[in-house]
Design an enzyme around this catalytic site. Structure first.
Site, short mmCIF file in Angstrom:
data_model
loop_
_atom_site.label_atom_id
_atom_site.label_comp_id
_atom_site.label_asym_id
_atom_site.label_seq_id
_atom_site.Cartn_x
_atom_site.Cartn_y
_atom_site.Cartn_z
N HIS A 170 0.85 -1.20 0.00
CA HIS A 170 0.00 0.00 0.00
C HIS A 170 0.88 1.25 0.00
O HIS A 170 0.60 2.22 -0.70
CB HIS A 170 -0.87 0.06 1.26
CG HIS A 170 -1.91 -1.01 1.36
ND1 HIS A 170 -1.99 -1.87 2.43
CD2 HIS A 170 -2.95 -1.34 0.54
CE1 HIS A 170 -3.03 -2.68 2.28
NE2 HIS A 170 -3.62 -2.39 1.14
N LYS A 227 -14.85 -9.32 3.44
CA LYS A 227 -13.78 -9.65 4.39
C LYS A 227 -14.12 -9.21 5.81
O LYS A 227 -14.56 -8.08 6.03
CB LYS A 227 -12.48 -8.95 3.98
CG LYS A 227 -11.95 -9.36 2.62
CD LYS A 227 -10.62 -8.63 2.38
CE LYS A 227 -10.31 -8.47 0.92
NZ LYS A 227 -9.33 -7.40 0.65
N ARG A 236 -2.08 -5.67 -8.58
CA ARG A 236 -0.96 -6.60 -8.42
C ARG A 236 -0.99 -7.58 -9.58
O ARG A 236 -0.85 -7.20 -10.71
CB ARG A 236 -1.07 -7.31 -7.06
CG ARG A 236 -0.78 -6.39 -5.91
CD ARG A 236 -1.26 -6.93 -4.61
NE ARG A 236 -2.71 -6.87 -4.54
CZ ARG A 236 -3.43 -7.17 -3.48
NH1 ARG A 236 -2.82 -7.56 -2.38
NH2 ARG A 236 -4.73 -7.06 -3.47
N SER A 287 -2.65 -7.86 2.67
CA SER A 287 -2.93 -7.77 4.11
C SER A 287 -3.28 -9.16 4.66
O SER A 287 -2.88 -9.51 5.77
CB SER A 287 -4.10 -6.82 4.37
OG SER A 287 -3.78 -5.53 3.93
P1 ADP Z 1 -9.76 -3.76 -0.56
O1 ADP Z 1 -10.21 -4.74 0.47
O2 ADP Z 1 -10.70 -2.64 -0.81
O3 ADP Z 1 -9.22 -4.37 -1.82
P2 ADP Z 1 -7.07 -3.48 0.38
O4 ADP Z 1 -6.60 -2.77 1.59
O5 ADP Z 1 -6.88 -4.96 0.34
O6 ADP Z 1 -8.56 -3.05 0.19
O7 ADP Z 1 -6.39 -2.86 -0.89
C1 ADP Z 1 -6.59 -1.52 -1.25
C2 ADP Z 1 -6.00 -1.30 -2.64
O8 ADP Z 1 -4.60 -1.50 -2.56
C3 ADP Z 1 -6.51 -2.27 -3.70
O9 ADP Z 1 -6.56 -1.58 -4.93
C4 ADP Z 1 -5.45 -3.34 -3.75
O10 ADP Z 1 -5.39 -3.96 -5.00
C5 ADP Z 1 -4.21 -2.51 -3.47
N1 ADP Z 1 -3.13 -3.28 -2.88
C6 ADP Z 1 -3.15 -4.06 -1.79
N2 ADP Z 1 -1.95 -4.64 -1.57
C7 ADP Z 1 -1.15 -4.21 -2.58
C8 ADP Z 1 0.20 -4.47 -2.95
N3 ADP Z 1 0.98 -5.31 -2.29
N4 ADP Z 1 0.68 -3.84 -4.03
C9 ADP Z 1 -0.12 -3.03 -4.74
N5 ADP Z 1 -1.39 -2.74 -4.47
C10 ADP Z 1 -1.91 -3.34 -3.40
#
Ligand code: ADP
Length: 171
Positions: free
Chosen positions: A29, A53, A102, A140
């Site tokens: 992030h 989730k 990703r 996460s």
């Molecule tokens: P959500 O549950 O809304 O997907 P996340 O916190 O999992 O929320 O992710 C928020 C955004 O960040 C999403 O667009 C996700 O694809 C992106 N994201 C999460 N982890 C990574 C990572 N390791 N690299 C790039 N983008 C990421």
């Protein structure tokens, strides 16, 4: 002459929203946040709930971790919202969204979200950014699983978050 006058034109601040669950914020992030700040002036990182989730951390905890990571960074604002992203964007008057992409696995979900949101609010534009290669498979959920098994989470998250994860699993 024209060149001189440019100095008096105040450039409008470019704002964007980066919505996500951030449960918890990872180095992936953070990579996306830093990349977006190369072309926008202020980023609103907005913590929200994911429809399917079940979160490990409360809204408050997730926001506190983000605030800790980005302390002293005036160009990064941490907020939360509950409800539809389009309603939140309209209320804020911000129509640019940042998301991370990703592997191919993200694509279907993200594509569906963009098109659905656009149908509700045509003004929205979404910019997808791809992280550094080492974060391509970082999520996460993976971090939470590593923490649960007492693995080395500090490789994937900032120290503030690593400490919070250890705390969660101690209690
Ligand atoms: P959500 O549950 O809304 O997907 P996340 O916190 O999992 O929320 O992710 C928020 C955004 O960040 C999403 O667009 C996700 O694809 C992106 N994201 C999460 N982890 C990574 C990572 N390791 N690299 C790039 N983008 C990421």
């Amino acid at each position: 002459m024209v060149q001189q006058e440019y100095r008096f034109i105040r450039r409008k601040e470019r704002l964007a929203v980066y919505p996500g669950s951030f449960d918890p914020v990872t180095n992936g992030h953070i990579d996306i946040i830093e990349r977006s700040l190369k072309f926008i002036d202020k980023l609103i990182v907005s913590v929200t709930h994911h429809p399917t989730k079940k979160p490990l951390f409360s809204f408050k905890e997730r926001m506190e971790m983000l605030q800790g990571v980005f302390r002293d960074r005036k160009e990064i604002v941490i907020e939360y919202f509950d409800g539809l992203l389009v309603d939140y964007l309209e209320k804020k008057g911000v129509f640019l969204v940042i998301r991370g992409l990703r592997a191919v696995s993200d694509f279907d979900y993200e594509f569906q979200m963009v098109l659905t949101n656009r149908r509700m609010l045509p003004r929205i534009e979404t910019i997808f950014l791809t992280p550094k290669e080492e974060y391509l498979y970082l999520s996460s959920s993976a971090v939470k699983e590593i923490a649960r098994l007492n693995g080395p989470v500090e490789r994937f998250v900032p120290e503030i978050v690593a400490e919070k994860l250890r705390e969660k699993h101690r209690s």
